[in-house]
Scaffold this active site. Structure first.
Site, PDB file in Angstrom:
ATOM      1  N   TYR A  65       0.881  -1.185   0.000  1.00  0.00           N
ATOM      2  CA  TYR A  65       0.000   0.000   0.000  1.00  0.00           C
ATOM      3  C   TYR A  65       0.910   1.224   0.000  1.00  0.00           C
ATOM      4  O   TYR A  65       1.460   1.588   1.025  1.00  0.00           O
ATOM      5  CB  TYR A  65      -0.891  -0.053   1.239  1.00  0.00           C
ATOM      6  CG  TYR A  65      -1.915   1.069   1.371  1.00  0.00           C
ATOM      7  CD1 TYR A  65      -2.137   2.020   0.366  1.00  0.00           C
ATOM      8  CD2 TYR A  65      -2.698   1.153   2.516  1.00  0.00           C
ATOM      9  CE1 TYR A  65      -3.084   3.018   0.513  1.00  0.00           C
ATOM     10  CE2 TYR A  65      -3.655   2.156   2.667  1.00  0.00           C
ATOM     11  CZ  TYR A  65      -3.842   3.084   1.671  1.00  0.00           C
ATOM     12  OH  TYR A  65      -4.775   4.081   1.831  1.00  0.00           O
ATOM     13  N   LYS A  91      -0.825  -0.975  -4.397  1.00  0.00           N
ATOM     14  CA  LYS A  91      -1.967  -0.042  -4.392  1.00  0.00           C
ATOM     15  C   LYS A  91      -1.361   1.340  -4.298  1.00  0.00           C
ATOM     16  O   LYS A  91      -0.748   1.689  -3.298  1.00  0.00           O
ATOM     17  CB  LYS A  91      -2.861  -0.346  -3.188  1.00  0.00           C
ATOM     18  CG  LYS A  91      -3.845   0.737  -2.796  1.00  0.00           C
ATOM     19  CD  LYS A  91      -4.797   0.175  -1.748  1.00  0.00           C
ATOM     20  CE  LYS A  91      -5.391   1.202  -0.809  1.00  0.00           C
ATOM     21  NZ  LYS A  91      -6.157   2.275  -1.445  1.00  0.00           N
TER      22      LYS A  91
HETATM   23  O1  MN9 Z   1      -8.462   3.733  -0.575  1.00  0.00           O
HETATM   24  C1  MN9 Z   1      -9.114   5.973  -0.725  1.00  0.00           C
HETATM   25  N1  MN9 Z   1      -7.969   6.594  -0.147  1.00  0.00           N
HETATM   26  C2  MN9 Z   1      -7.992   7.243   0.983  1.00  0.00           C
HETATM   27  C3  MN9 Z   1      -8.696   4.652  -1.244  1.00  0.00           C
HETATM   28  O2  MN9 Z   1      -8.999   7.465   1.582  1.00  0.00           O
HETATM   29  C4  MN9 Z   1      -6.704   7.716   1.493  1.00  0.00           C
HETATM   30  C5  MN9 Z   1      -9.722   6.759  -1.888  1.00  0.00           C
HETATM   31  O3  MN9 Z   1     -10.755   5.982  -2.394  1.00  0.00           O
HETATM   32  C6  MN9 Z   1     -10.249   8.137  -1.493  1.00  0.00           C
HETATM   33  O4  MN9 Z   1     -11.087   8.041  -0.379  1.00  0.00           O
HETATM   34  C7  MN9 Z   1     -11.038   8.798  -2.604  1.00  0.00           C
HETATM   35  C8  MN9 Z   1     -11.463  10.219  -2.246  1.00  0.00           C
HETATM   36  O5  MN9 Z   1     -10.337  11.067  -2.176  1.00  0.00           O
HETATM   37  O6  MN9 Z   1     -10.303   8.791  -3.774  1.00  0.00           O
END
Ligand code: MN9
Length: 296
Positions: free
Chosen positions: A138, A166
């Protein structure tokens, strides 16, 4: 060589619903899994940033893994996020995920202390070597200072256990570079608002929070991209980003919980120190939920 096919596609970074007393709401969690599966989701990323994994105790994280494995019952690929500051705790969670039949583990880099590179890579090797499951790194540079590079990744990926990254960053050049490692891996786009650009730079799939309620919409964007219908894909991304930009104003996770609650899944609040869901947020997300429900 491992078969990477089940790791491609659209993965929900699963949210964690809470009861009024702040405990995990397992009933709502099961409903959320079902809702995601109805919306064409290919897999789940469990207990990551979106799942408030770092705000759960390790016992709660394992209980969430178990609930999601049982609710999914083989119908989707499962990735357990086991990242934490303490390697032994991460290993304990990875072993739990393995015993529950998860398909892979993933971990954010250890944060806070500013560990030297050898400590970070050692952490990843120790977790990866503790089970038979493949490891997905990640990479979330904003979360604590560690930023994966192609060179570091090439070193780590000499270990066959490592299968993917990821990439939660809008650095699309870095994403492109991860697709040029010495062997083939899966690279996930991590910010939903830039999914289309991630796909254009070679991403094999995406892991994100808004797929919890916009699964069908993003699957369509992926299909349009693949079919070369770029104008249509851009239109879909623009529509999604109009929603995401509104969510960012009020806090992404609070907004997502408000949307899903409107859609009939009682998500509760986020854990402190996240702020409570404001009335303005609920009002705005209600409109978005209504729009989404009319369309999907
Ligand atoms: O896991 C999410 N990352 C974080 C993925 O929250 C750090 C994203 O899906 C975000 O929530 C999304 C909105 O900024 O892109």
């Amino acid at each position: 060589m491992r078969d990477l096919n089940k790791f491609r596609g659209l993965f929900s970074a699963l949210l964690t619903p809470f009861n009024k007393d702040n405990s995990v709401n397992f009933e709502a969690l099961k409903k959320l899994v079902e809702f995601n599966l109805e919306n064409e989701i290919d897999g789940f990323y469990v207990g990551g940033s979106t799942g408030e994994g770092l705000l759960l105790t390790n016992e709660e994280r394992k209980a969430v893994f178990k609930c999601v494995a049982e609710a999914t019952n083989g119908r989707a690929t499962l990735i357990a996020h086991v990242g934490t500051l303490h390697t032994d705790a991460a290993i304990d969670m990875a072993k739990c995920a393995e015993s529950l039949g998860y398909d892979a583990v993933s971990a954010v880099a250890p944060y806070y202390y500013g560990f030297p590179l050898a400590a970070v890579t050692g952490y990843y090797q120790d977790i990866a070597n503790s089970t038979s499951l493949p490891m997905i790194i990640y990479n979330f540079p904003n979360s604590g200072g560690f930023s994966l590079t192609k060179d570091i990744a090439n070193e780590l990926f000499k270990n066959e256990k490592f299968i993917g990254i990821k990439h939660t960053s809008n650095d699309m050049f870095a994403l492109q570079q991860f697709k040029q490692l010495d062997r083939e891996i899966v690279v996930y786009n991590g910010f939903d608002e830039t999914l289309l650009s991630g796909l254009a730079m070679g991403a094999d799939g995406a892991i994100g929070s808004t797929y919890n309620f916009m699964g069908k919409k993003f699957k369509q964007i992926m299909r349009d991209f693949k079919a070369g219908n770029i104008d249509k894909a851009i239109k879909g991304q623009n529509e999604a980003d109009e929603i995401i930009s509104e969510m960012i104003k009020y806090g992404v996770f609070q907004s997502e919980k408000a949307i899903l609650t409107e859609m009939g899944i009682d998500m509760g609040e986020c854990r402190r120190p996240f702020l409570p869901i404001s009335d303005e947020c609920r009002e705005s997300m209600k409109k978005i939920a209504e729009k989404l429900m009319n369309k999907q």
